[in-house]
Design a protein around this motif. Structure first.
Motif, short mmCIF file in Angstrom:
data_model
loop_
_atom_site.label_atom_id
_atom_site.label_comp_id
_atom_site.label_asym_id
_atom_site.label_seq_id
_atom_site.Cartn_x
_atom_site.Cartn_y
_atom_site.Cartn_z
N PRO A 159 0.82 -1.22 0.00
CA PRO A 159 0.00 0.00 0.00
C PRO A 159 0.85 1.26 0.00
CG PRO A 159 0.15 -0.87 2.20
CD PRO A 159 0.88 -1.84 1.33
N LYS A 160 0.24 2.36 -0.43
CA LYS A 160 0.92 3.65 -0.43
C LYS A 160 0.15 4.63 0.45
CE LYS A 160 2.99 3.36 -5.05
NZ LYS A 160 3.04 3.96 -6.39
N THR A 161 0.86 5.54 1.05
CA THR A 161 0.22 6.58 1.84
C THR A 161 -0.46 7.56 0.91
OG1 THR A 161 1.94 6.35 3.52
CG2 THR A 161 0.56 8.33 3.61
N GLY A 162 -1.72 7.83 1.15
CA GLY A 162 -2.47 8.74 0.30
C GLY A 162 -2.06 10.18 0.47
N LYS A 163 -2.53 11.02 -0.42
CA LYS A 163 -2.18 12.43 -0.39
C LYS A 163 -2.68 13.11 0.88
CE LYS A 163 -2.18 16.47 -3.45
NZ LYS A 163 -2.64 17.00 -4.76
N ILE A 164 -3.85 12.72 1.34
CA ILE A 164 -4.40 13.34 2.54
C ILE A 164 -3.58 12.95 3.76
CG2 ILE A 164 -6.43 13.43 4.02
CD1 ILE A 164 -8.14 13.00 1.55
N GLY A 165 -3.15 11.71 3.82
CA GLY A 165 -2.36 11.27 4.95
C GLY A 165 -0.98 11.89 5.02
N GLN A 166 -0.46 12.36 3.90
CA GLN A 166 0.87 12.95 3.87
C GLN A 166 0.88 14.44 4.22
OE1 GLN A 166 2.27 12.21 -0.09
NE2 GLN A 166 2.47 10.02 0.20
N ASN A 167 -0.30 15.08 4.22
CA ASN A 167 -0.37 16.53 4.38
C ASN A 167 -1.30 16.87 5.55
OD1 ASN A 167 -0.70 19.31 4.13
ND2 ASN A 167 -0.67 19.26 1.90
N PRO A 168 -0.76 17.16 6.73
CA PRO A 168 -1.63 17.48 7.89
C PRO A 168 -2.53 18.69 7.66
CG PRO A 168 0.63 17.01 8.59
CD PRO A 168 0.67 17.12 7.10
N GLN A 215 -10.88 0.68 4.38
CA GLN A 215 -10.44 0.25 5.70
C GLN A 215 -8.91 0.28 5.79
OE1 GLN A 215 -12.12 -0.54 8.33
NE2 GLN A 215 -14.24 -0.69 7.61
N GLY A 216 -8.40 0.68 6.92
CA GLY A 216 -6.98 0.59 7.18
C GLY A 216 -6.15 1.77 6.72
N ARG A 217 -6.74 2.71 5.96
CA ARG A 217 -5.93 3.85 5.51
C ARG A 217 -5.74 4.86 6.63
NH1 ARG A 217 -7.02 5.62 -0.64
NH2 ARG A 217 -5.17 6.79 -0.09
N GLY A 218 -6.80 5.11 7.39
CA GLY A 218 -6.68 5.97 8.56
C GLY A 218 -6.33 7.40 8.24
N GLU A 219 -6.68 7.90 7.04
CA GLU A 219 -6.33 9.27 6.68
C GLU A 219 -7.31 10.28 7.25
OE1 GLU A 219 -5.97 9.32 2.48
OE2 GLU A 219 -4.23 8.02 2.43
N LEU A 220 -8.58 9.90 7.37
CA LEU A 220 -9.59 10.76 7.96
C LEU A 220 -10.29 9.99 9.07
CD1 LEU A 220 -11.16 12.34 4.73
CD2 LEU A 220 -9.58 13.42 6.32
#
Length: 422
Positions: A159-168, A215-220
């Motif tokens: 998996p890759k970290t999404g754009k939202i998860g990379q930018n607080p 599930q499992g991304r946890g970005e929001l």
């Protein structure tokens, strides 16, 4: 990186310079140039290039020699102790496809010729060359198939970290507006308007949905799904709408006789109306939506939604706006509008009725009813809401930017109409 060049390299057996190769690949991944990585490890620059890219024999008379990690049956990531990447589907370009592309490029074949030989789209081959070619010092470019295949494999890693998860900052902005019950598409447009010169703050609405649903991304935050229009934590497939049986309402005028100016939304003043029903059908709230501006008005029905109660409440509501903003009212064939003739006599507003089982004929009102369910959930008693609360909810809806209005708000559109009329 601290690396000690070994003094003697002869007694190493069949696996030569294993430690040097691992160190070389780590340096390359850290951004070192080929020359600098080779100097640190203590090898010739051309040796490092052969490890990375493979090479052809002089004159191209012999089979191509693959990169060193492929000779050993492993990926470059395995040199660092990682797992072997999964096998790729034939849907994607394979290593032998990239070798064919490189060979045909040296023969000056066109992209369309190469694509036809591979059975691929020309755009696939063109995109592959553009992504993975390397510029030459004296101009032009070179396409190395083994390096291209390695880079493609790394790009596909999941998996890759999404754009939202990379930018607080982006994540906080989205969460704040979801809590305000903005839709993902409204949030995306607001981001582009607020940060026009910062592409890292631009996302699509699908990106926001994925950050909420997957599930499992946890970005929001997961609980923010309750702020969505549907309140669902996962997607639900479309289903055929349940058809309603038509009701016999005396002296109905069908929507086919409605003026053409109402259909194209060119002239303001044509409204759509409906009821949202509460628990066990005992309570209701009336909804009115202006077709041109999408301005919303809510009708208070504290004593029920019979035909007479609905007529009296509608009559009182329409008197809060100037008469020139009331040209017609379109309703479905609900029994609550059985007194439509007396409503027309009292307000001089003609009433038209949709065809049976045709909710799309009042699409603006159907959409608004869906928005209102965030405030008035199904299965709840609606009689306890005061008229002040209904006005506050309508004001909140009218202050949201709408895509169909060019991201203006319904209140802004209505204010322009009132200013023009005055």
């Amino acid at each position: 990186m601290d690396f000690e060049v070994r003094k003697s390299r002869k007694p190493q057996g069949p696996r030569k310079l294993v430690r040097e190769r691992a160190a070389y690949f780590r340096l390359m991944e850290q951004g070192y140039s080929t020359r600098e990585a080779a100097r640190i490890v203590g090898i010739d620059r051309r040796t490092g290039m052969k490890w990375r890219n493979g090479h052809h024999a002089p004159g191209n008379l012999r089979k191509a020699v693959p990169p060193i990690y492929q000779e050993q049956g492993q990926s470059p990531d395995n040199l660092h102790g990682l797992e072997e990447p999964p096998a790729r589907s034939s849907r994607y370009l394979q290593e032998h496809d990239r070798i064919h592309i490189a060979d045909r490029l040296r023969e000056k074949a066109s992209v369309r010729q190469i694509a036809a030989e591979l059975g691929r789209s020309p755009s696939t081959v063109s995109r592959e060359i553009r992504r993975n070619r390397r510029p030459m010092p004296r101009g032009g470019f070179v396409y190395r198939p083994f390096e291209a295949d390695r880079r493609a494999t790394r790009r596909r890693a999941r998996p890759k970290t999404g754009k939202i998860g990379q930018n607080p900052e982006l994540r906080d902005f989205i969460q704040q507006h979801l809590a305000m019950r903005w839709s993902p598409e409204q949030i995306c447009q607001a981001l582009r308007a607020r940060f026009p010169d910062r592409p890292e703050m631009h996302v699509t609405h699908e990106t926001i949905y994925q950050a909420l649903y997957v599930q499992g991304r946890g970005e929001l935050r997961r609980e923010l799904t309750r702020a969505l229009r549907t309140g669902r934590a996962r997607r639900r497939p479309h289903r055929q709408a349940h058809k309603r049986a038509s009701r016999a309402i005396k002296d109905m005028v069908l929507i086919s006789e409605r003026p053409a100016e109402a259909a194209d939304r060119a002239v303001p003043g044509h409204w759509e109306g409906d009821l949202i029903i509460g628990k066990d059908g005992r309570s209701a709230i009336g909804t009115l939506v202006e077709r041109a501006t999408r301005y919303v008005m809510l009708v208070h029905l504290p004593i029920g939604h019979s035909a007479m109660a609905t007529r009296n409440a509608l009559t009182a509501t329409v008197q809060t706006l100037p008469p020139h903003l009331w040209r017609s009212l379109t309703w479905d064939q609900g029994s609550e509008m059985a007194a439509h003739r007396s409503f027309t006599v009292a307000t001089d507003i003609p009433v038209y009725f949709c065809d049976p089982a045709s909710p799309w004929q009042c699409g603006s009102n159907e959409n608004t009813d869906g928005l209102l369910r965030q405030y008035f959930p199904k299965g709840t008693d609606l009689s306890g809401h005061t008229i002040e609360h209904l006005q506050a909810v309508a004001a909140e809806l009218n202050s949201r930017p709408r895509k169909t209005l060019g991201w203006e708000t319904p209140a802004e559109r209505l204010a322009k109409l009132l200013a023009t009329a005055s």
